[in-house]
Write a protein that holds these residues in place. Structure first.
Motif, PDB file in Angstrom:
ATOM      1  N   VAL A 126       0.823  -1.199   0.000  1.00 38.53           N
ATOM      2  CA  VAL A 126       0.000   0.000   0.000  1.00 38.53           C
ATOM      3  C   VAL A 126       0.864   1.258   0.000  1.00 38.53           C
ATOM      4  O   VAL A 126       2.001   1.258   0.469  1.00 38.53           O
ATOM      5  CB  VAL A 126      -0.955   0.040   1.216  1.00 38.53           C
ATOM      6  CG1 VAL A 126      -1.968  -1.096   1.136  1.00 38.53           C
ATOM      7  CG2 VAL A 126      -0.188  -0.018   2.531  1.00 38.53           C
ATOM      8  N   VAL A 127       0.269   2.324  -0.551  1.00 43.93           N
ATOM      9  CA  VAL A 127       0.856   3.659  -0.546  1.00 43.93           C
ATOM     10  C   VAL A 127      -0.201   4.619  -0.010  1.00 43.93           C
ATOM     11  O   VAL A 127      -1.355   4.237   0.210  1.00 43.93           O
ATOM     12  CB  VAL A 127       1.320   4.081  -1.953  1.00 43.93           C
ATOM     13  CG1 VAL A 127       2.478   3.223  -2.418  1.00 43.93           C
ATOM     14  CG2 VAL A 127       0.160   3.995  -2.951  1.00 43.93           C
ATOM     15  N   ALA A 128       0.183   5.878   0.210  1.00 47.86           N
ATOM     16  CA  ALA A 128      -0.745   6.817   0.848  1.00 47.86           C
ATOM     17  C   ALA A 128      -0.598   8.218   0.282  1.00 47.86           C
ATOM     18  O   ALA A 128       0.435   8.587  -0.284  1.00 47.86           O
ATOM     19  CB  ALA A 128      -0.515   6.839   2.361  1.00 47.86           C
ATOM     20  N   ASP A 129      -1.666   9.002   0.461  1.00 49.15           N
ATOM     21  CA  ASP A 129      -1.686  10.398   0.037  1.00 49.15           C
ATOM     22  C   ASP A 129      -2.635  11.137   0.961  1.00 49.15           C
ATOM     23  O   ASP A 129      -3.655  10.583   1.399  1.00 49.15           O
ATOM     24  CB  ASP A 129      -2.175  10.504  -1.417  1.00 49.15           C
ATOM     25  CG  ASP A 129      -1.831  11.851  -2.058  1.00 49.15           C
ATOM     26  OD1 ASP A 129      -1.780  12.858  -1.332  1.00 49.15           O
ATOM     27  OD2 ASP A 129      -1.630  11.882  -3.278  1.00 49.15           O
ATOM     28  N   ASP A 130      -2.318  12.398   1.263  1.00 52.24           N
ATOM     29  CA  ASP A 130      -3.240  13.184   2.084  1.00 52.24           C
ATOM     30  C   ASP A 130      -4.345  13.801   1.229  1.00 52.24           C
ATOM     31  O   ASP A 130      -5.238  14.460   1.749  1.00 52.24           O
ATOM     32  CB  ASP A 130      -2.507  14.264   2.879  1.00 52.24           C
ATOM     33  CG  ASP A 130      -1.765  15.256   1.982  1.00 52.24           C
ATOM     34  OD1 ASP A 130      -1.717  15.037   0.748  1.00 52.24           O
ATOM     35  OD2 ASP A 130      -1.229  16.234   2.518  1.00 52.24           O
ATOM     36  N   ASN A 131      -4.274  13.570  -0.091  1.00 53.43           N
ATOM     37  CA  ASN A 131      -5.285  14.048  -1.024  1.00 53.43           C
ATOM     38  C   ASN A 131      -5.952  12.856  -1.678  1.00 53.43           C
ATOM     39  O   ASN A 131      -5.278  11.913  -2.102  1.00 53.43           O
ATOM     40  CB  ASN A 131      -4.631  14.940  -2.085  1.00 53.43           C
ATOM     41  CG  ASN A 131      -5.653  15.617  -2.977  1.00 53.43           C
ATOM     42  OD1 ASN A 131      -6.417  14.957  -3.662  1.00 53.43           O
ATOM     43  ND2 ASN A 131      -5.642  16.943  -2.984  1.00 53.43           N
ATOM     44  N   ILE A 132      -7.282  12.882  -1.777  1.00 52.34           N
ATOM     45  CA  ILE A 132      -8.010  11.729  -2.298  1.00 52.34           C
ATOM     46  C   ILE A 132      -7.674  11.428  -3.753  1.00 52.34           C
ATOM     47  O   ILE A 132      -7.854  10.307  -4.227  1.00 52.34           O
ATOM     48  CB  ILE A 132      -9.537  11.932  -2.133  1.00 52.34           C
ATOM     49  CG1 ILE A 132     -10.275  10.600  -2.329  1.00 52.34           C
ATOM     50  CG2 ILE A 132     -10.050  13.006  -3.089  1.00 52.34           C
ATOM     51  CD1 ILE A 132     -11.736  10.651  -1.967  1.00 52.34           C
ATOM     52  N   GLY A 133      -7.150  12.401  -4.480  1.00 52.07           N
ATOM     53  CA  GLY A 133      -6.822  12.160  -5.879  1.00 52.07           C
ATOM     54  C   GLY A 133      -5.630  11.260  -6.087  1.00 52.07           C
ATOM     55  O   GLY A 133      -5.459  10.672  -7.155  1.00 52.07           O
ATOM     56  N   GLY A 134      -4.757  11.138  -5.087  1.00 57.95           N
ATOM     57  CA  GLY A 134      -3.592  10.276  -5.205  1.00 57.95           C
ATOM     58  C   GLY A 134      -2.526  10.791  -6.145  1.00 57.95           C
ATOM     59  O   GLY A 134      -1.677  10.028  -6.606  1.00 57.95           O
ATOM     60  N   GLY A 135      -2.531  12.100  -6.413  1.00 57.94           N
ATOM     61  CA  GLY A 135      -1.576  12.649  -7.367  1.00 57.94           C
ATOM     62  C   GLY A 135      -0.260  13.093  -6.758  1.00 57.94           C
ATOM     63  O   GLY A 135       0.679  13.439  -7.481  1.00 57.94           O
ATOM     64  N   SER A 136      -0.168  13.109  -5.418  1.00 59.41           N
ATOM     65  CA  SER A 136       1.072  13.531  -4.753  1.00 59.41           C
ATOM     66  C   SER A 136       1.351  12.581  -3.596  1.00 59.41           C
ATOM     67  O   SER A 136       1.266  12.949  -2.428  1.00 59.41           O
ATOM     68  CB  SER A 136       0.959  14.972  -4.250  1.00 59.41           C
ATOM     69  OG  SER A 136      -0.190  15.120  -3.422  1.00 59.41           O
ATOM     70  N   LEU A 137       1.674  11.360  -3.932  1.00 59.80           N
ATOM     71  CA  LEU A 137       1.846  10.306  -2.939  1.00 59.80           C
ATOM     72  C   LEU A 137       2.971  10.619  -1.957  1.00 59.80           C
ATOM     73  O   LEU A 137       3.974  11.223  -2.310  1.00 59.80           O
ATOM     74  CB  LEU A 137       2.146   8.977  -3.632  1.00 59.80           C
ATOM     75  CG  LEU A 137       1.040   8.379  -4.507  1.00 59.80           C
ATOM     76  CD1 LEU A 137       1.567   7.141  -5.215  1.00 59.80           C
ATOM     77  CD2 LEU A 137      -0.182   8.039  -3.666  1.00 59.80           C
ATOM     78  N   ARG A 138       2.764  10.176  -0.727  1.00 58.47           N
ATOM     79  CA  ARG A 138       3.846  10.228   0.249  1.00 58.47           C
ATOM     80  C   ARG A 138       4.938   9.249  -0.189  1.00 58.47           C
ATOM     81  O   ARG A 138       4.661   8.236  -0.839  1.00 58.47           O
ATOM     82  CB  ARG A 138       3.326   9.863   1.635  1.00 58.47           C
ATOM     83  CG  ARG A 138       2.307  10.863   2.199  1.00 58.47           C
ATOM     84  CD  ARG A 138       2.063  10.601   3.659  1.00 58.47           C
ATOM     85  NE  ARG A 138       1.031  11.464   4.225  1.00 58.47           N
ATOM     86  CZ  ARG A 138       1.232  12.698   4.648  1.00 58.47           C
ATOM     87  NH1 ARG A 138       2.441  13.238   4.530  1.00 58.47           N
ATOM     88  NH2 ARG A 138       0.251  13.411   5.176  1.00 58.47           N
ATOM     89  N   THR A 139       6.151   9.534   0.174  1.00 61.08           N
ATOM     90  CA  THR A 139       7.274   8.692  -0.216  1.00 61.08           C
ATOM     91  C   THR A 139       7.229   7.360   0.529  1.00 61.08           C
ATOM     92  O   THR A 139       7.028   7.328   1.747  1.00 61.08           O
ATOM     93  CB  THR A 139       8.603   9.400   0.092  1.00 61.08           C
ATOM     94  OG1 THR A 139       8.642  10.650  -0.608  1.00 61.08           O
ATOM     95  CG2 THR A 139       9.786   8.544  -0.332  1.00 61.08           C
TER      96      THR A 139
END
Length: 406
Positions: free
Chosen positions: A167-180
């Motif tokens: 799994v990966v994560a993002d603070d934005n629902i769009g998933g365009g700027s994923l956390r490293t």
């Protein structure tokens, strides 16, 4: 992770029958199975168009002169659906295959079939989850974090996570700027709505309110019901969907909506069906289903004191799904329980208006070179099998469908 002699050792312990091995983690996907699949997406990837008519000719009047003078032709729109290409892959190592073959052809067959069927089922699980989604392919949202254990905002979303899923994560629902970073799932508590990770620290800055995704899924998700028949009314001049401003006719292009918190699910389902019939005369003669999460399904069944039955052919689905009939002023709805459906939303659907536009079979083993499906891995004692799915769901008459909120 390669399927090797250690982590698939359980297949050697007994002789399997010729019947398909059932994965204990696999659930049925009623709506996915009920939607017709059409191999129509050849050609340019971003250019599959389908038409929806929203107005008949308007040369009608109480006088001949006005009818002639104000004549207007039919009006319609063309939606453009993109083809979403998704994949699955397994590897089998040589020693495991030799060990299986030494135990007999049956054990070898079971090893290969188990892993092949498993990856196809997993690809189907992901597709069925996204079918009810909003196009963002999110698995769930974090409510809180304690060590390596995540509590999800919606407890039922825990079912979207699988052991060893990356799994990966993002603070934005769009998933365009994923956390490293990324990490694997090592525990799932569906009752408690919790998911355990191998290492929270492996995802830089992971925090409450972040959205979680299967790796590779952000920005590649297909269009789901929450987009095609959305809960929010499309507004003229607002965001377009598949190249169309649905605010031009919110119901005919985006379906109908019911959000009456004081009403029961049964009342909301009936009202949704009535609004559909008011909106689209064609929908009046169509068989309709009410798709609900099992929790909501059971609540309505208790309210009706309904006896849950299995569909047995005729005009009803023939997949053996649990269901019961709901009588409404707009006709009878067949209630269908689907675990992929979110708890917050339910849909009344006219299945004649839906199909899954695909390129080739919906999910298929890749054999583009016409050779055997397995290929040797060039730098390891392994063979590899790849599967693929290419397509997107299509609704040719949105006004014959609706969403009602829980």
């Amino acid at each position: 992770m390669v399927s090797n002699e250690t982590n698939v050792a359980f297949v050697f312990k007994k002789r399997y029958s010729d019947d398909q091995v059932m994965d204990g983690a696999m659930r049925g996907h009623p709506l996915t199975s009920m939607i017709k699949k059409r191999d129509v997406m050849e050609g340019e990837k971003a250019n599959y168009t389908y038409a929806v008519r929203i107005s008949n000719p308007q040369g009608v009047s109480g006088t001949f002169t006005d009818a002639q003078d104000k004549e207007a032709g039919s009006e319609g729109v063309q939606f453009t659906a993109s083809r979403q290409d998704t994949y699955g892959l397994i590897k089998l190592d040589g020693p495991s295959m030799r060990a299986a073959s030494k135990r007999g052809k049956g054990a070898f067959y079971d090893l290969v079939t188990l892993e092949t069927d498993g990856i196809i089922e997993e690809r189907g699980d992901s597709h069925s989850h996204q079918l009810f989604g909003d196009g963002n392919a999110t698995l769930g949202r974090i409510s809180s974090i304690s060590s390596n254990l995540l509590t999800l905002t919606t407890a039922d979303d825990a079912r979207n996570f699988k052991l060893n899923m990356t799994v990966v994560a993002d603070d934005n629902i769009g998933g365009g700027s994923l956390r490293t970073g990324s990490t694997k799932v090592n525990s799932v508590d569906e009752d408690g709505g919790k998911v355990g990770l191998v290492s929270v620290a492996a995802i830089t800055g992971l925090a409450a309110n972040d959205y979680l995704y299967r790796i590779g899924d952000p920005t590649t998700g297909m269009n789901g019901l929450q987009e095609i028949i959305p809960a929010a009314t499309p507004v003229l001049g607002g965001a377009t969907f598949r190249g169309v401003d649905r605010g031009k006719h919110a119901r005919l292009l985006g379906g109908v909506r019911v959000n009456n918190p004081g009403d029961s699910l049964l009342e909301s389902a009936g009202l949704c069906a009535v609004k559909i019939k008011q909106t689209s005369t064609k929908a009046g003669a169509m068989d309709k289903i009410a798709v609900m999460n099992p929790i909501n399904f059971w609540a309505v069944a208790r309210e009706l004191n309904a006896k849950v039955t299995y569909d047995g052919g005729g005009k009803k689905a023939t997949y053996g799904f649990e269901g019961f009939d709901i009588a409404t002023p707009a006709g009878v709805l067949r209630a269908v329980s689907d675990a992929d459906c979110p708890t917050a939303y339910n849909w009344v659907l006219s299945m004649e208006t839906w199909y899954w536009a695909t390129l080739d079979e919906w999910i298929h083993v890749i054999r583009d070179d016409k050779n055997a499906p397995f290929m040797r891995v060039y730098n390891a004692d392994q063979i590899e099998l790849r599967i693929r799915a290419m397509g997107n769901p299509v609704c040719v008459l949105p006004g014959a469908n609706g969403i009602f909120e829980t």
